[in-house]
Design an enzyme around this catalytic site. Structure first.
Site, PDB file in Angstrom:
ATOM      1  N   HIS A 137      -4.424   9.744  -6.733  1.00  0.00           N
ATOM      2  CA  HIS A 137      -5.171   8.825  -5.873  1.00  0.00           C
ATOM      3  C   HIS A 137      -4.628   8.554  -4.543  1.00  0.00           C
ATOM      4  O   HIS A 137      -5.394   7.786  -3.950  1.00  0.00           O
ATOM      5  CB  HIS A 137      -4.633   7.383  -7.010  1.00  0.00           C
ATOM      6  CG  HIS A 137      -3.318   6.581  -6.705  1.00  0.00           C
ATOM      7  ND1 HIS A 137      -2.280   7.248  -7.791  1.00  0.00           N
ATOM      8  CD2 HIS A 137      -2.849   5.906  -5.916  1.00  0.00           C
ATOM      9  CE1 HIS A 137      -1.321   6.548  -7.152  1.00  0.00           C
ATOM     10  NE2 HIS A 137      -1.612   5.749  -5.997  1.00  0.00           N
ATOM     11  N   ASP A 167      -2.562  12.424 -12.217  1.00  0.00           N
ATOM     12  CA  ASP A 167      -2.343  11.994 -11.205  1.00  0.00           C
ATOM     13  C   ASP A 167      -1.439  12.571 -10.484  1.00  0.00           C
ATOM     14  O   ASP A 167      -0.739  12.120  -9.589  1.00  0.00           O
ATOM     15  CB  ASP A 167      -1.940  10.441 -11.412  1.00  0.00           C
ATOM     16  CG  ASP A 167      -2.196   9.609  -9.986  1.00  0.00           C
ATOM     17  OD1 ASP A 167      -2.992  10.083  -9.361  1.00  0.00           O
ATOM     18  OD2 ASP A 167      -1.321   8.788  -9.725  1.00  0.00           O
ATOM     19  N   SER A 246       3.364   5.723  -3.462  1.00  0.00           N
ATOM     20  CA  SER A 246       2.848   6.580  -4.315  1.00  0.00           C
ATOM     21  C   SER A 246       2.929   7.888  -3.801  1.00  0.00           C
ATOM     22  O   SER A 246       2.657   8.064  -2.596  1.00  0.00           O
ATOM     23  CB  SER A 246       1.351   6.237  -4.224  1.00  0.00           C
ATOM     24  OG  SER A 246       0.986   5.328  -5.379  1.00  0.00           O
TER      25      SER A 246
END
Length: 505
Positions: A137, A167, A246
């Protein structure tokens, strides 16, 4: 034993996040004993600062300093440049990854200034020749990816491959002799052990936070927003993680990579105590597949499962099927695919899977992790209940096409490369809707080229590269051996005709 000796033994084990509060409380008790006839002393005198600072150092030890020195140079900032609108500056691509359980009214869609990234995240260098692991993402939708090292040196990165089901994304920069982190065995991670989270939250480069492992094997139904068959078995930590973290590193006190930070559970979009990381064993398997084969090799049982741990899902199934399934641990098999690994091994509809190899299966996510971390051709021992009797069979996993061989991108068919199958339209449908050509998109794969240009199941593709298509064979003929830009004209669910393109993989 004196109160002072008691403090010396207990404080080194205090949690770093509350260390200052713990030492203040200890100081209050110690000095209140000494001065019980005086007013309460809420703060220790300055003369005690050095003593309690040494207690803090004893609690965290030199390991955190060593781990931070090893980790910081190997964690990079990733800037995502795309043509889409951005969210608030210095936040990750998909803020739902940091806010799966609530809304953030502060976030506003806005057009990015010229030459500014539309999103930012982190990544971890995993080899001296420039391979970098991050989150899918973080890099989603990018037309350009810029990687900035901790020494501020900047590179344009190539995207090697992605896996929306976990992911995970793999990038590459052209450089040698880079600092990097080694993967640790995440199966050996223990609840309660110390960890460090390193990343670039909210534009604050090379930020290190500390905490403990709060839980393992956690599923929060997060990746289902970008994948139809997600694999979730997160390491949960209370180390502070915020937007921008992230793709960053979760490491043990030895500076070894045990996870890739992916999300927080938050009502505001900011840290509230719960962070989640993809375990290193799963991330490493995905990276190895992408490097070696160009795509992830994922094994499948060949079943349609029902998660018995989800009471609402079980209740809905019972209502629809007029059955009386009971909720609890395990995965109930609604359907067993023809010629799949499960059917070959003798599994049937109605069986309840309770274990795969040494992993207890309490929910769908336990099953998806245990099987999805394997490759086609791998064998797994599946324990199941049938009519109350426990049995175990060995299942040979297959890929989505029913094969057991490992394949590279060169082995894929045209439809596998672009990530969709196609069914012809009936002549009546074409007449009714005024179409002279068209096929229906089916089984559009997550993260595929077709998915990236906005096509989902049941959209109608009417032209490819300016040529009308009426069957899957037409599309295969047009794109077989083709390596340029592909233009696809399609009709969406609202009847709108759109043309969008991608580079043929």
């Amino acid at each position: 034993m004196t109160m002072r000796n008691t403090l010396k033994k207990l404080i080194p084990y205090a949690v770093v996040g509350v260390m200052s509060g713990a030492t203040t409380f200890g100081a209050f008790n110690y000095f209140n004993v000494k001065n019980h006839d005086s007013d309460f002393n809420y703060f220790a005198p300055k003369t005690s600062d050095a003593k309690y600072a040494s207690f803090n150092m004893a609690g965290v030890g030199d390991d955190f300093v060593k781990a931070a020195k090893m980790t910081v140079p190997a964690v990079v900032s990733i800037k995502n440049f795309s043509n889409k609108k951005s969210r608030t500056s210095d936040q990750d691509m998909f803020d739902f990854f940091f806010n799966p359980f609530g809304g953030n009214p502060r976030q506003q869609q806005q057009a990015p200034p010229p030459n500014m990234p539309t999103g930012m995240g982190s990544g971890v260098i995993i080899s001296p020749d420039g391979y970098i692991i991050s989150n899918n993402h973080v890099i989603a939708g990018a037309t350009k990816l810029e990687v900035v090292l901790s020494n501020k040196k900047s590179y344009v990165a190539n995207l090697v491959g992605t896996d929306p089901t976990t992911d995970i994304a793999l990038l590459k920069i052209e450089e040698k002799g880079l600092p990097y982190l080694n993967f640790a065995n995440s199966d050996n991670v223990e609840v309660g052990q110390w960890v460090l989270a390193v990343g670039n939250p909210m534009g604050l480069n090379s930020t290190v936070t500390a905490g403990i492992v709060s839980a393992k094997g956690r599923s929060i139904d997060l990746l289902s927003q970008q994948s139809k068959s997600p694999i979730e078995s997160f390491i949960q930590t209370d180390a502070a993680i915020n937007p921008g973290n992230s793709g960053g590193a979760l490491v043990n006190p030895n500076g070894e990579l045990i996870g890739i930070n992916s999300a927080i559970s938050s009502k505001t979009g900011y840290y509230e105590g719960y962070g989640f990381a993809v375990p290193s064993n799963l991330a490493r398997k995905v990276v190895e597949d992408i490097k070696q084969f160009g795509l992830v090799q994922r094994g499948f049982l060949g079943v349609v499962p029902l998660d018995l741990s989800d009471e609402r899902t079980v209740a809905a199934y019972n209502q629809q099927k007029k059955s009386n399934l009971k909720s609890g641990d395990g995965v109930y098999l609604i359907e067993v695919a023809d010629k799949g690994g499960a059917e070959d091994a003798g599994l049937r509809t109605g069986d309840i899977i309770t274990k795969v190899d040494n992993t207890a299966v309490s929910s769908y996510y336990d099953l998806s992790f245990a099987v999805g971390s394997k490759r086609p051709g791998d064998k797994v021992a599946v324990s199941y209940l049938r009519n109350g009797k426990q049995s175990t069979v060995n299942v040979t996993l297959k890929d989505q096409t029913g094969g057991t061989s490992l394949r590279s991108k060169a082995d894929l068919s045209v439809t596998e490369k672009i990530g969709s199958e196609f069914e012809p339209l009936s002549e009546k449908f074409k007449t009714d809707y005024g179409l002279t050509s068209g096929v229906i998109a089916k089984n559009v794969q997550d993260g595929s080229e077709m998915s990236k240009i906005g096509i989902v199941d049941n959209y109608i593709v009417i032209e490819v590269n300016g040529k009308p298509v009426n069957s899957q064979k037409d599309i295969e003929k047009i794109l077989q051996g083709y390596s340029g830009n592909v233009q696809v004209k399609y009709v969406d669910e609202m009847g709108r005709i759109t043309t969008r393109g991608f580079k043929m993989p």
